[in-house]
Design an enzyme around this catalytic site. Structure first.
Site, PDB file in Angstrom:
ATOM      1  N   ARG A   1      -5.619   2.431  14.750  1.00  9.19           N
ATOM      2  CA  ARG A   1      -5.564   1.067  14.192  1.00  9.19           C
ATOM      3  C   ARG A   1      -4.134   0.501  14.233  1.00  9.19           C
ATOM      4  O   ARG A   1      -3.954  -0.685  14.499  1.00  9.19           O
ATOM      5  CB  ARG A   1      -6.110   1.096  12.756  1.00  9.19           C
ATOM      6  CG  ARG A   1      -6.068  -0.238  12.043  1.00  9.19           C
ATOM      7  CD  ARG A   1      -6.989  -1.276  12.670  1.00  9.19           C
ATOM      8  NE  ARG A   1      -6.775  -2.587  12.067  1.00  9.19           N
ATOM      9  CZ  ARG A   1      -7.036  -3.740  12.668  1.00  9.19           C
ATOM     10  NH1 ARG A   1      -7.572  -3.789  13.871  1.00  9.19           N
ATOM     11  NH2 ARG A   1      -6.799  -4.873  12.041  1.00  9.19           N
TER      12      ARG A   1
ATOM     13  N   TYR B   1     -14.040   1.813   2.050  1.00  9.28           N
ATOM     14  CA  TYR B   1     -13.099   2.920   2.269  1.00  9.28           C
ATOM     15  C   TYR B   1     -13.704   4.291   1.980  1.00  9.28           C
ATOM     16  O   TYR B   1     -13.165   5.311   2.412  1.00  9.28           O
ATOM     17  CB  TYR B   1     -11.818   2.712   1.452  1.00  9.28           C
ATOM     18  CG  TYR B   1     -10.832   1.814   2.164  1.00  9.28           C
ATOM     19  CD1 TYR B   1      -9.944   2.332   3.096  1.00  9.28           C
ATOM     20  CD2 TYR B   1     -10.819   0.442   1.947  1.00  9.28           C
ATOM     21  CE1 TYR B   1      -9.059   1.513   3.771  1.00  9.28           C
ATOM     22  CE2 TYR B   1      -9.929  -0.386   2.617  1.00  9.28           C
ATOM     23  CZ  TYR B   1      -9.044   0.163   3.529  1.00  9.28           C
ATOM     24  OH  TYR B   1      -8.174  -0.638   4.212  1.00  9.28           O
TER      25      TYR B   1
ATOM     26  N   CYS C   1      -5.797  -5.357  -4.792  1.00 12.28           N
ATOM     27  CA  CYS C   1      -6.232  -5.089  -3.402  1.00 12.28           C
ATOM     28  C   CYS C   1      -7.197  -6.191  -2.968  1.00 12.28           C
ATOM     29  O   CYS C   1      -7.970  -6.700  -3.772  1.00 12.28           O
ATOM     30  CB  CYS C   1      -6.958  -3.749  -3.389  1.00 12.28           C
ATOM     31  SG  CYS C   1      -7.826  -3.385  -1.866  1.00 12.28           S
ATOM     32  N   ASP C   2      -7.182  -6.487  -1.675  1.00 14.92           N
ATOM     33  CA  ASP C   2      -8.063  -7.563  -1.201  1.00 14.92           C
ATOM     34  C   ASP C   2      -9.422  -7.078  -0.683  1.00 14.92           C
ATOM     35  O   ASP C   2     -10.265  -7.875  -0.340  1.00 14.92           O
ATOM     36  CB  ASP C   2      -7.363  -8.383  -0.116  1.00 14.92           C
ATOM     37  CG  ASP C   2      -7.072  -7.554   1.134  1.00 14.92           C
ATOM     38  OD1 ASP C   2      -7.458  -6.373   1.189  1.00 14.92           O
ATOM     39  OD2 ASP C   2      -6.452  -8.099   2.065  1.00 14.92           O
TER      40      ASP C   2
ATOM     41  N   ASN D   1       0.816  -1.214   0.000  1.00 18.12           N
ATOM     42  CA  ASN D   1       0.000   0.000   0.000  1.00 18.12           C
ATOM     43  C   ASN D   1       0.852   1.267   0.000  1.00 18.12           C
ATOM     44  O   ASN D   1       2.050   1.180   0.254  1.00 18.12           O
ATOM     45  CB  ASN D   1      -0.893  -0.022   1.235  1.00 18.12           C
ATOM     46  CG  ASN D   1      -2.247  -0.649   0.925  1.00 18.12           C
ATOM     47  OD1 ASN D   1      -2.823  -0.403  -0.123  1.00 18.12           O
ATOM     48  ND2 ASN D   1      -2.730  -1.463   1.842  1.00 18.12           N
TER      49      ASN D   1
ATOM     50  N   HIS E   1      -9.387   1.575  -3.211  1.00 23.96           N
ATOM     51  CA  HIS E   1     -10.017   2.044  -1.971  1.00 23.96           C
ATOM     52  C   HIS E   1     -10.960   3.226  -2.255  1.00 23.96           C
ATOM     53  O   HIS E   1     -11.092   4.138  -1.434  1.00 23.96           O
ATOM     54  CB  HIS E   1      -8.956   2.437  -0.903  1.00 23.96           C
ATOM     55  CG  HIS E   1      -8.207   1.262  -0.351  1.00 23.96           C
ATOM     56  ND1 HIS E   1      -7.273   1.359   0.656  1.00 23.96           N
ATOM     57  CD2 HIS E   1      -8.265  -0.070  -0.649  1.00 23.96           C
ATOM     58  CE1 HIS E   1      -6.780   0.164   0.948  1.00 23.96           C
ATOM     59  NE2 HIS E   1      -7.361  -0.725   0.163  1.00 23.96           N
TER      60      HIS E   1
HETATM   61  P1  NAD Z   1       4.779  -5.447   8.063  1.00 27.24           P
HETATM   62  O1  NAD Z   1       5.366  -4.181   8.566  1.00 27.24           O
HETATM   63  O2  NAD Z   1       4.466  -6.538   9.006  1.00 27.24           O
HETATM   64  O3  NAD Z   1       5.769  -6.056   6.970  1.00 27.24           O
HETATM   65  C1  NAD Z   1       6.356  -5.340   5.961  1.00 27.24           C
HETATM   66  C2  NAD Z   1       7.799  -5.806   5.761  1.00 27.24           C
HETATM   67  O4  NAD Z   1       8.333  -5.038   4.676  1.00 27.24           O
HETATM   68  C3  NAD Z   1       8.725  -5.567   6.968  1.00 27.24           C
HETATM   69  O5  NAD Z   1       9.359  -6.756   7.354  1.00 27.24           O
HETATM   70  C4  NAD Z   1       9.713  -4.531   6.456  1.00 27.24           C
HETATM   71  O6  NAD Z   1      11.009  -4.677   7.002  1.00 27.24           O
HETATM   72  C5  NAD Z   1       9.692  -4.797   4.966  1.00 27.24           C
HETATM   73  N1  NAD Z   1      10.198  -3.683   4.166  1.00 27.24           N
HETATM   74  C6  NAD Z   1       9.954  -2.367   4.319  1.00 27.24           C
HETATM   75  N2  NAD Z   1      10.580  -1.667   3.375  1.00 27.24           N
HETATM   76  C7  NAD Z   1      11.234  -2.547   2.586  1.00 27.24           C
HETATM   77  C8  NAD Z   1      12.063  -2.422   1.428  1.00 27.24           C
HETATM   78  N3  NAD Z   1      12.313  -1.233   0.888  1.00 27.24           N
HETATM   79  N4  NAD Z   1      12.575  -3.548   0.888  1.00 27.24           N
HETATM   80  C9  NAD Z   1      12.316  -4.753   1.426  1.00 27.24           C
HETATM   81  N5  NAD Z   1      11.533  -4.931   2.510  1.00 27.24           N
HETATM   82  C10 NAD Z   1      10.997  -3.845   3.082  1.00 27.24           C
HETATM   83  O7  NAD Z   1       3.499  -5.025   7.240  1.00 27.24           O
HETATM   84  P2  NAD Z   1       2.138  -5.800   6.964  1.00 27.24           P
HETATM   85  O8  NAD Z   1       1.074  -5.296   7.829  1.00 27.24           O
HETATM   86  O9  NAD Z   1       2.379  -7.244   6.947  1.00 27.24           O
HETATM   87  O10 NAD Z   1       1.772  -5.283   5.518  1.00 27.24           O
HETATM   88  C11 NAD Z   1       2.596  -5.429   4.398  1.00 27.24           C
HETATM   89  C12 NAD Z   1       2.065  -4.650   3.239  1.00 27.24           C
HETATM   90  O11 NAD Z   1       0.926  -5.256   2.684  1.00 27.24           O
HETATM   91  C13 NAD Z   1       1.632  -3.229   3.591  1.00 27.24           C
HETATM   92  O12 NAD Z   1       1.999  -2.360   2.546  1.00 27.24           O
HETATM   93  C14 NAD Z   1       0.143  -3.334   3.668  1.00 27.24           C
HETATM   94  O13 NAD Z   1      -0.463  -2.086   3.526  1.00 27.24           O
HETATM   95  C15 NAD Z   1      -0.082  -4.271   2.532  1.00 27.24           C
HETATM   96  N6  NAD Z   1      -1.397  -4.899   2.448  1.00 27.24           N
HETATM   97  C16 NAD Z   1      -2.092  -4.672   1.329  1.00 27.24           C
HETATM   98  C17 NAD Z   1      -3.313  -5.219   1.129  1.00 27.24           C
HETATM   99  C18 NAD Z   1      -4.080  -4.889  -0.118  1.00 27.24           C
HETATM  100  O14 NAD Z   1      -5.251  -5.027  -0.161  1.00 27.24           O
HETATM  101  N7  NAD Z   1      -3.447  -4.395  -1.167  1.00 27.24           N
HETATM  102  C19 NAD Z   1      -3.853  -6.072   2.111  1.00 27.24           C
HETATM  103  C20 NAD Z   1      -3.127  -6.302   3.275  1.00 27.24           C
HETATM  104  C21 NAD Z   1      -1.873  -5.712   3.423  1.00 27.24           C
HETATM  105  C1  G6P Z   2      -7.789  -4.114   3.740  1.00 28.98           C
HETATM  106  C2  G6P Z   2      -7.226  -3.304   2.634  1.00 28.98           C
HETATM  107  C3  G6P Z   2      -5.725  -3.247   2.736  1.00 28.98           C
HETATM  108  C4  G6P Z   2      -5.313  -2.732   4.082  1.00 28.98           C
HETATM  109  C5  G6P Z   2      -5.906  -3.589   5.163  1.00 28.98           C
HETATM  110  C6  G6P Z   2      -5.648  -2.973   6.517  1.00 28.98           C
HETATM  111  O1  G6P Z   2      -7.468  -5.450   3.575  1.00 28.98           O
HETATM  112  O2  G6P Z   2      -7.579  -3.781   1.371  1.00 28.98           O
HETATM  113  O3  G6P Z   2      -5.244  -2.453   1.701  1.00 28.98           O
HETATM  114  O4  G6P Z   2      -3.919  -2.725   4.216  1.00 28.98           O
HETATM  115  O5  G6P Z   2      -7.286  -3.680   5.000  1.00 28.98           O
HETATM  116  O6  G6P Z   2      -5.933  -3.895   7.487  1.00 28.98           O
HETATM  117  P1  G6P Z   2      -5.345  -3.757   8.951  1.00 28.98           P
HETATM  118  O7  G6P Z   2      -5.807  -4.990   9.605  1.00 28.98           O
HETATM  119  O8  G6P Z   2      -3.835  -3.695   8.790  1.00 28.98           O
HETATM  120  O9  G6P Z   2      -5.904  -2.500   9.499  1.00 28.98           O
HETATM  121 MN    MN Z   3      -6.358  -2.671  -0.157  1.00 26.30          MN
END
Ligand code: NAD
Ligand code: G6P
Ligand code: MN
Length: 444
Positions: A287, A267, A171-172, A149, A202
């Site tokens: 959050r 969203y 996106c999920d 994100n 979103h």
């Molecule tokens: P998290 O902080 O647990 O994990 C992210 C990891 O990325 C960390 O280990 C961090 O060290 C690593 N990182 C950061 N910058 C980096 C770089 N430049 N190169 C390599 N590694 C790097 O985060 P999370 O909650 O598990 O979420 C991960 C990502 O997934 C977030 O961007 C979140 O918003 C996204 N996400 C997206 C969706 C969606 O619908 N698109 C759904 C869920 C989560």
């Molecule tokens: C949804 C969205 C993601 C977002 C997540 C946040 O799944 O599609 O883009 O990162 O919610 O969830 P959280 O549990 O981290 O608030």
């Molecule tokens: Mn999303």
């Protein structure tokens, strides 16, 4: 002919989602065979805890899959077919600031929406582009499935900076909501729905939902959404089960009321009811705090237990069922399933009366050569107006990042529907610059 087996790199190996996705991949090896899984992260210690626990699990459950983890890009991205990218530049500590700084000024503080999302965008662009470049250098034929994100801004940045790259942004949230809509009308899976959808990430709306025989399902689904938002069908998986998410699913009722011709993405509440959101926020506990106290703590505790015991047999790890769409997407690219997904792609006329260069979220068929858009036609004035404002915000952030422009970032903050004035935008921006000095390009 020998069956092709795939090599996967998970970028953001230290993510809270990594174990769940890893197990999910193993569960689906019958349709998506894997020969190698590697984790890559730039935070060695964080990744190591997750990776060592996954290594134990893999040895016990899928010893035939080669496994490795590294912080070295060449090792991570050589001989790879798919990169699954979920990085969070700045970790939860910065998400906390994204959420708390705007709230100080009475403005919505959210991970991907409003000032917080724009700040996160300025951090993510460089990280995702760097990984894309590594992938193309060491495995030029690989595909990146990106769900880092804020996906809208990341997608616009890759369109501008790497227009020919093999990256799909997804996106999920729509997937989760489609599961809920299927469930509320008694269907067993979102895969029974044939949907029409348009918007930005979103920031979108379903305008048509039919069953596989072409019967209109909108009237029945609308009855539920009008009464209770998406709360009539809370999750089958363990994702989004906390009270704060349940409130979001319920609030969709009021978002829906504004345009009963369509069904909205959850969203939109941040843009359409920001006053309500601020009133229901705790500026000292957002959050990010909930996630650090629950998901992050749980995952790292489970991993440490597995490492200490030297076995994953007592359980603790679970496949992340909600992420099955990622396997579906990889399968579509690998085996040409032509399955339909909502992807974030350049519009190019798919939304007829909207900016051709916008990154829109629309249905696409995915096969071995990538995606084909499904044309959504012209959209109503209400959605068009909202989307034009929001897409301009997202484009301005990307321009600000590319040009190092303070002015454009101030314009982006000011244009965000959530921010009341240029004055407040400037106050938030100045505080965000200070908080993000290790991550943002210098703005002049
Ligand atoms: P998290 O902080 O647990 O994990 C992210 C990891 O990325 C960390 O280990 C961090 O060290 C690593 N990182 C950061 N910058 C980096 C770089 N430049 N190169 C390599 N590694 C790097 O985060 P999370 O909650 O598990 O979420 C991960 C990502 O997934 C977030 O961007 C979140 O918003 C996204 N996400 C997206 C969706 C969606 O619908 N698109 C759904 C869920 C989560
Ligand atoms: C949804 C969205 C993601 C977002 C997540 C946040 O799944 O599609 O883009 O990162 O919610 O969830 P959280 O549990 O981290 O608030
Ligand atoms: Mn999303």
């Amino acid at each position: 002919m020998e069956e092709k087996k795939y090599s996967i790199t998970i970028a953001g190996g230290g993510s809270t989602f990594t174990p769940g996705i890893c197990l999910l991949l193993l569960e689906h090896m019958d349709r998506f065979p894997i020969r190698k899984i590697q984790f890559y992260d730039n935070f060695k210690e964080r990744q190591e805890t997750i990776a060592k626990a996954c290594e134990i699990y893999l040895k016990e459950n899928a010893p035939e899959v080669e496994f490795g983890y590294t912080t070295d890009p060449e090792t991570a991205f050589t001989d790879v077919d798919f990169v699954m990218c979920h990085i969070r530049v700045g970790l939860y500590a910065m998400r906390e600031k994204d959420e708390k700084i705007p709230l100080k000024y009475g403005v919505v503080g959210q991970e991907t929406c409003g000032p917080g999302g724009l700040a996160y965008g300025m951090r993510s662009i460089g990280g995702v582009i760097e990984i894309l470049d590594y992938m193309e250098k060491y495995s030029p034929n690989a595909w990146m499935l990106n769900y880092s994100n804020p996906a809208a801004i990341v997608a616009e940045a890759t369109r501008r900076l790497r227009p020919d790259s093999k990256i799909l942004n997804i996106c999920d949230m729509p997937i989760d909501l489609e599961e809920k809509m299927a469930s509320m009308i008694g269907l067993s899976s979102r895969k029974e729905l044939d949907v029409g959808y348009y918007g930005l990430n979103h920031f979108g709306w379903w305008h048509s939902i039919k069953d596989q025989n072409g019967n209109d399902l909108m009237p029945e689904i609308k009855k539920h959404v009008a009464a209770n938002g998406f709360a009539d069908a809370l999750s089958k998986t363990n994702q989004h089960v906390e009270q704060s998410w349940i409130e979001t699913f319920s609030k969709a009722k009021d978002v829906y009321a504004l345009d009963p011709d369509t069904i909205p993405n959850t969203y939109l509440k941040y843009y359409l009811y920001p006053d309500y959101v601020v009133e229901h926020s705790d500026p000292n506990h957002t959050r990010a705090n909930e996630v650090m106290e629950h998901r992050e703590k749980n995952i790292f505790t489970i991993c440490q237990n597995i490492i200490d015991k030297g076995t994953a047999k007592d359980g603790g790890f679970e496949p992340d069922a909600h992420a099955e769409y990622i396997v579906d997407l990889a399968c579509a690219l690998a085996t040409n399933t032509k399955e339909k997904f909502l992807l974030i792609v350049p519009n190019e006329g798919a939304v007829e009366n909207f900016d051709r260069t916008a990154m829109v979220e629309i249905p696409c068929y995915v096969g071995i050569n990538g995606y084909e858009r499904v044309v959504q036609g012209a959209i109503p004035q209400f959605q068009k107006g909202l989307m034009e404002q929001q897409v301009s915000v997202e484009k301005l952030v990307v321009e600000a990042w590319i040009e190092g422009s303070y002015q454009k970032m101030w314009q982006a903050m000011t244009l965000s529907k959530i921010v009341p004035s240029a004055k407040v935008a400037k106050q938030i921006l100045d505080e965000m610059i200070e908080a993000n000095k290790d991550f943002w390009p210098e703005l002049k």
